[in-house]
Structures are given as C-alpha cells and as structure tokens.
Design a protein around this motif. Structure first.
Motif, mmCIF file in Angstrom:
data_model
loop_
_atom_site.group_PDB
_atom_site.id
_atom_site.type_symbol
_atom_site.label_atom_id
_atom_site.label_comp_id
_atom_site.label_asym_id
_atom_site.label_seq_id
_atom_site.Cartn_x
_atom_site.Cartn_y
_atom_site.Cartn_z
ATOM 1 N N SER A 1 0.817 -1.218 0.000
ATOM 2 C CA SER A 1 0.000 0.000 0.000
ATOM 3 C C SER A 1 0.853 1.271 0.000
ATOM 4 O O SER A 1 0.525 2.249 -0.684
ATOM 5 C CB SER A 1 -0.966 0.001 1.189
ATOM 6 N N GLU A 2 1.959 1.290 0.749
ATOM 7 C CA GLU A 2 2.788 2.489 0.780
ATOM 8 C C GLU A 2 3.488 2.704 -0.556
ATOM 9 O O GLU A 2 3.576 3.842 -1.052
ATOM 10 C CB GLU A 2 3.810 2.407 1.912
ATOM 11 N N LEU A 3 3.965 1.615 -1.169
ATOM 12 C CA LEU A 3 4.570 1.742 -2.491
ATOM 13 C C LEU A 3 3.544 2.211 -3.514
ATOM 14 O O LEU A 3 3.829 3.069 -4.354
ATOM 15 C CB LEU A 3 5.169 0.413 -2.935
ATOM 16 N N PHE A 4 2.338 1.663 -3.456
ATOM 17 C CA PHE A 4 1.296 2.082 -4.392
ATOM 18 C C PHE A 4 0.943 3.560 -4.210
ATOM 19 O O PHE A 4 0.637 4.254 -5.172
ATOM 20 C CB PHE A 4 0.042 1.234 -4.210
ATOM 21 N N ALA A 5 0.997 4.056 -2.977
ATOM 22 C CA ALA A 5 0.693 5.465 -2.729
ATOM 23 C C ALA A 5 1.777 6.371 -3.320
ATOM 24 O O ALA A 5 1.473 7.436 -3.861
ATOM 25 C CB ALA A 5 0.544 5.714 -1.235
ATOM 26 N N LEU A 6 3.034 5.964 -3.202
ATOM 27 C CA LEU A 6 4.144 6.781 -3.687
ATOM 28 C C LEU A 6 4.405 6.583 -5.181
ATOM 29 O O LEU A 6 5.084 7.401 -5.809
ATOM 30 C CB LEU A 6 5.408 6.461 -2.895
ATOM 31 N N VAL A 7 3.866 5.496 -5.728
ATOM 32 C CA VAL A 7 3.984 5.212 -7.163
ATOM 33 C C VAL A 7 2.566 5.003 -7.699
ATOM 34 O O VAL A 7 2.138 3.872 -7.947
ATOM 35 C CB VAL A 7 4.859 3.967 -7.428
ATOM 36 N N PRO A 8 1.793 6.074 -7.861
ATOM 37 C CA PRO A 8 0.407 5.935 -8.326
ATOM 38 C C PRO A 8 0.359 5.458 -9.774
ATOM 39 O O PRO A 8 1.373 5.434 -10.474
ATOM 40 C CB PRO A 8 -0.159 7.351 -8.171
ATOM 41 N N VAL B 1 3.167 14.010 -4.901
ATOM 42 C CA VAL B 1 2.347 12.926 -5.455
ATOM 43 C C VAL B 1 0.877 13.295 -5.324
ATOM 44 O O VAL B 1 0.437 13.766 -4.279
ATOM 45 C CB VAL B 1 2.634 11.598 -4.730
ATOM 46 N N SER B 2 0.130 13.073 -6.378
ATOM 47 C CA SER B 2 -1.311 13.329 -6.334
ATOM 48 C C SER B 2 -2.067 12.048 -6.657
ATOM 49 O O SER B 2 -1.536 11.146 -7.305
ATOM 50 C CB SER B 2 -1.695 14.426 -7.335
ATOM 51 N N GLY B 3 -3.296 11.985 -6.190
ATOM 52 C CA GLY B 3 -4.135 10.833 -6.464
ATOM 53 C C GLY B 3 -3.885 9.649 -5.563
ATOM 54 O O GLY B 3 -4.433 8.569 -5.794
ATOM 55 N N ALA B 4 -3.070 9.821 -4.533
ATOM 56 C CA ALA B 4 -2.764 8.721 -3.620
ATOM 57 C C ALA B 4 -3.590 8.850 -2.346
ATOM 58 O O ALA B 4 -4.233 9.876 -2.105
ATOM 59 C CB ALA B 4 -1.270 8.726 -3.285
ATOM 60 N N ASP B 5 -3.550 7.820 -1.522
ATOM 61 C CA ASP B 5 -4.225 7.857 -0.217
ATOM 62 C C ASP B 5 -3.508 8.888 0.654
ATOM 63 O O ASP B 5 -2.347 8.678 1.028
ATOM 64 C CB ASP B 5 -4.166 6.470 0.423
ATOM 65 N N PRO B 6 -4.152 10.005 0.995
ATOM 66 C CA PRO B 6 -3.458 11.066 1.745
ATOM 67 C C PRO B 6 -2.990 10.610 3.116
ATOM 68 O O PRO B 6 -1.985 11.120 3.625
ATOM 69 C CB PRO B 6 -4.505 12.178 1.842
ATOM 70 N N ALA C 1 -0.782 6.828 -12.360
ATOM 71 C CA ALA C 1 -0.527 7.864 -13.361
ATOM 72 C C ALA C 1 0.074 9.076 -12.674
ATOM 73 O O ALA C 1 -0.048 9.249 -11.458
ATOM 74 C CB ALA C 1 -1.816 8.242 -14.092
ATOM 75 N N GLY C 2 0.729 9.916 -13.467
ATOM 76 C CA GLY C 2 1.292 11.144 -12.917
ATOM 77 C C GLY C 2 2.625 10.915 -12.230
ATOM 78 O O GLY C 2 3.296 9.891 -12.414
ATOM 79 N N TYR C 3 2.985 11.871 -11.401
ATOM 80 C CA TYR C 3 4.303 11.878 -10.753
ATOM 81 C C TYR C 3 4.443 10.729 -9.764
ATOM 82 O O TYR C 3 3.520 10.418 -9.002
ATOM 83 C CB TYR C 3 4.508 13.215 -10.041
ATOM 84 N N LEU C 4 5.604 10.084 -9.771
ATOM 85 C CA LEU C 4 5.980 9.139 -8.727
ATOM 86 C C LEU C 4 7.257 9.644 -8.082
ATOM 87 O O LEU C 4 8.039 10.353 -8.708
ATOM 88 C CB LEU C 4 6.166 7.730 -9.297
ATOM 89 N N VAL C 5 7.477 9.299 -6.830
ATOM 90 C CA VAL C 5 8.645 9.830 -6.122
ATOM 91 C C VAL C 5 9.924 9.408 -6.831
ATOM 92 O O VAL C 5 10.126 8.237 -7.163
ATOM 93 C CB VAL C 5 8.659 9.366 -4.641
#
Length: 325
Positions: A63-70, A112-117, A72-76
């Motif tokens: 879940s944490e990897l999925f949040a930081l690597v959504p 990162v946008s679109g992730a679980d805040p 689409a869009g920017y990933l860390v």
C-alpha cells in the motif's frame, strides 16, 4: 482550441553528445512493474508476468509503495535513482534508495497526487522511517515477484544497449534519436521530450543517461535536477520478452550444424554476449562458449571486445546460411 504540448528540453553544448551514456536499471524495472500490477490493461504485454506473480503477493503489503507510485502522474524520484554504472546491481541501487536524505523524500512525497493522503502523510511525518520501510518493501517485492524474472529482462535490455550504442557511434545523435520514440525529437542542439510540464535547461556537463525499459513500455519518462538527467524509453523487442525458449532453428541448418548451434546462429540476428545467449537459450555460459568457438572456427561468427564485454555476431557467411535455410 488545441492544447499546447509541453516538453522537457535539454540543450547540448558541443561536447555533451560525447557524454551520452546508456545504462539499465533493475530498480527502475521493479518500480515500473508496480504500475503494471495495478493497470495490466495499459501494459498488456506483461500479462504472463502478472498472472505468474499475483498469487505470490497475498502476504505482502504494497500500500505504501502504491501510494508513492500511483498509476498515473508523478511518482517519487528517490525510488528510481539515475543509474551510475552501465549495468547496476539491484542491491547497490537499493542502498542508494536507503541513503536518500529524509527532507528530499518528504518533499517528493508531497508532490504525489491521487494517492491515499493518510499513507502519504504518515510517510512525510517521519520520512527517515518511511524511506527505510519503502526500501525494505522493495527488497521483499524483488525477492517474491521479480528476481526470478530479472535474467530475462536483463538479456533484453543488454541487447538494446548494445544496439543503440552502435547506432550512436555510427550515426551520431541525430540518427540515434530519430527512432527512439515518437515523443522524442532532436532539434539541432536540443533534445525535446513531450511531457505534461515544461522544462528547459543546458546539460551543463552532467551528461545524459539513456535508460531502456521493458516495464515502462510504451511510455517515456525523464528525470531532471537535482538528479543527473535521464531519459527512459521503451526497449526494442519488448513484445518478445515472455516468449518461451530459444528461437526456432531452420530444419536444414539444424541438420547441417546441429540444432543448438543453429539456434545460436539464428539468435545472433543482433550481436550478443555469451551471458545473454546463455539466458535466452537456457544453457550454461560454458556450453554456449563451446558452441561459439566451433561457430567461430567455422567462420560463421566473429567476436569483438567492447569494454569488459565480448560481443558475438554473425559473419556474412553465417548470415547467408541462416537466410538460405
């Protein structure tokens, strides 16, 4: 009204072309595969891999990897450092991730946008611990879902680096970038990559690292300051990645020189190393080396050293045998 396209643009000084280098990155492929897992329809070429690894991931919290690597869009950026050697080692790359300054990791997580805040905020509240957790999860994910398949991916990317390096040496930057990707264009002294944001800067002596990818197909990606400039582009032949076994050997050629040697000669449509051939043929490097010696003694293949690697390629006689068969 048609929307204006945006570009990342690097401006080349006269000696910057000489600083172009190629590399490939196991950790980049690992991170890219996270998007493949979540959106396999977008990267349908990798469905055989998805089907193979999904059952293995039941006990792994991503879940944490999925949040930081959504999806689409920017990933860390800190999880995909620019390769610092032509053939980086996963453990060495992971160590670079672990050494990410906490303040940089926190800042990038905030972009990162679109992730679980809630997950992102937990990471940013203690980025030092967050970086350690992310690195540990990447390690486990590699062991469970990727290490077994890396030799196959490695062989594809190694062949791409060899081919593109020859192209750059023979035709220069204009020829290299002419067919790298539709989003990439060479404009005199500038390299432009279509993106959703605008950026233009001189390379400034840092050089540009070109990184072929299998799992980011069919897209491109870039990294800019404070990292070394990097352009990620799809490797040629990704569609053959999950094809099982060596290439078929023409019957007449197999009868003449033996099936395994015929398969090796067929596989040398593009120059390759002993190790890459061994992975593709599912034989030991020693066995491949013995067959190559026989083919070389017969005038069907030739060898050439490039740095630490020795590349084998078919001679005109070898080409004529394969084509005739």
């Amino acid at each position: 009204m048609q929307k204006k396209s945006c570009h990342v643009e690097w401006v080349f000084a006269p000696d910057d072309v000489a600083r172009i280098r190629f590399a490939f990155s196991p950790i980049w492929e690992l991170v890219a595969s996270l998007r493949t897992l979540r959106d396999p329809a977008r990267r349908s070429l990798h469905l055989p891999w998805v089907r193979a690894v999904r059952p293995r991931l039941a006990g792994l919290d991503l879940s944490e990897l999925f949040a930081l690597v959504p999806t689409a869009g920017y990933l860390v950026d800190f999880v995909t450092p620019t390769p610092d050697t032509p053939v980086p080692d996963f453990a060495a790359e992971l160590d670079r991730v672990r050494r990410t300054p906490p303040e940089r990791a926190a800042a990038e997580a905030g972009w990162v946008s679109g992730a679980d805040p809630r997950i992102v905020e937990r990471f940013r509240a203690d980025p030092e611990a967050g970086v350690a957790r992310v690195a540990d999860t990447l390690q486990r994910y590699w062991e469970v879902a990727f290490a077994e398949f890396w030799p196959r991916v490695h062989g594809l990317l190694e062949g791409e680096v060899t081919r593109r390096s020859r192209q750059l040496a023979a035709g220069g930057a204009r020829e290299l970038f002419s067919d790298l990707h539709p989003n990439v264009s060479w404009r005199g002294d500038r390299l432009a990559v279509v993106r959703r944001w605008e950026y233009s800067a001189p390379l400034g002596g840092d050089g540009l690292v070109l990184v072929p990818t299998a799992f980011w197909w069919p897209d491109t990606a870039v990294m800019v300051e404070p990292y070394q400039p990097m352009l990620v582009y799809p490797a040629t032949g990704v569609g053959t990645l999950w094809t099982e076994g060596p290439p078929p050997a023409p019957g007449a050629l197999a009868a003449l020189i033996g099936r395994t040697r015929a398969q090796i000669l067929t596989a040398l449509a593009d120059p390759s190393t002993t190790s890459a051939l061994a992975r593709r043929m599912e034989l030991t490097p020693g066995a491949i080396s013995q067959h190559l010696t026989v083919l070389s003694d017969g005038g069907l293949v030739t060898r050439r050293r490039m740095g630490r690697e020795v590349l084998y390629r078919r001679t005109p006689v070898g080409d004529s045998l394969v084509c005739a068969a």
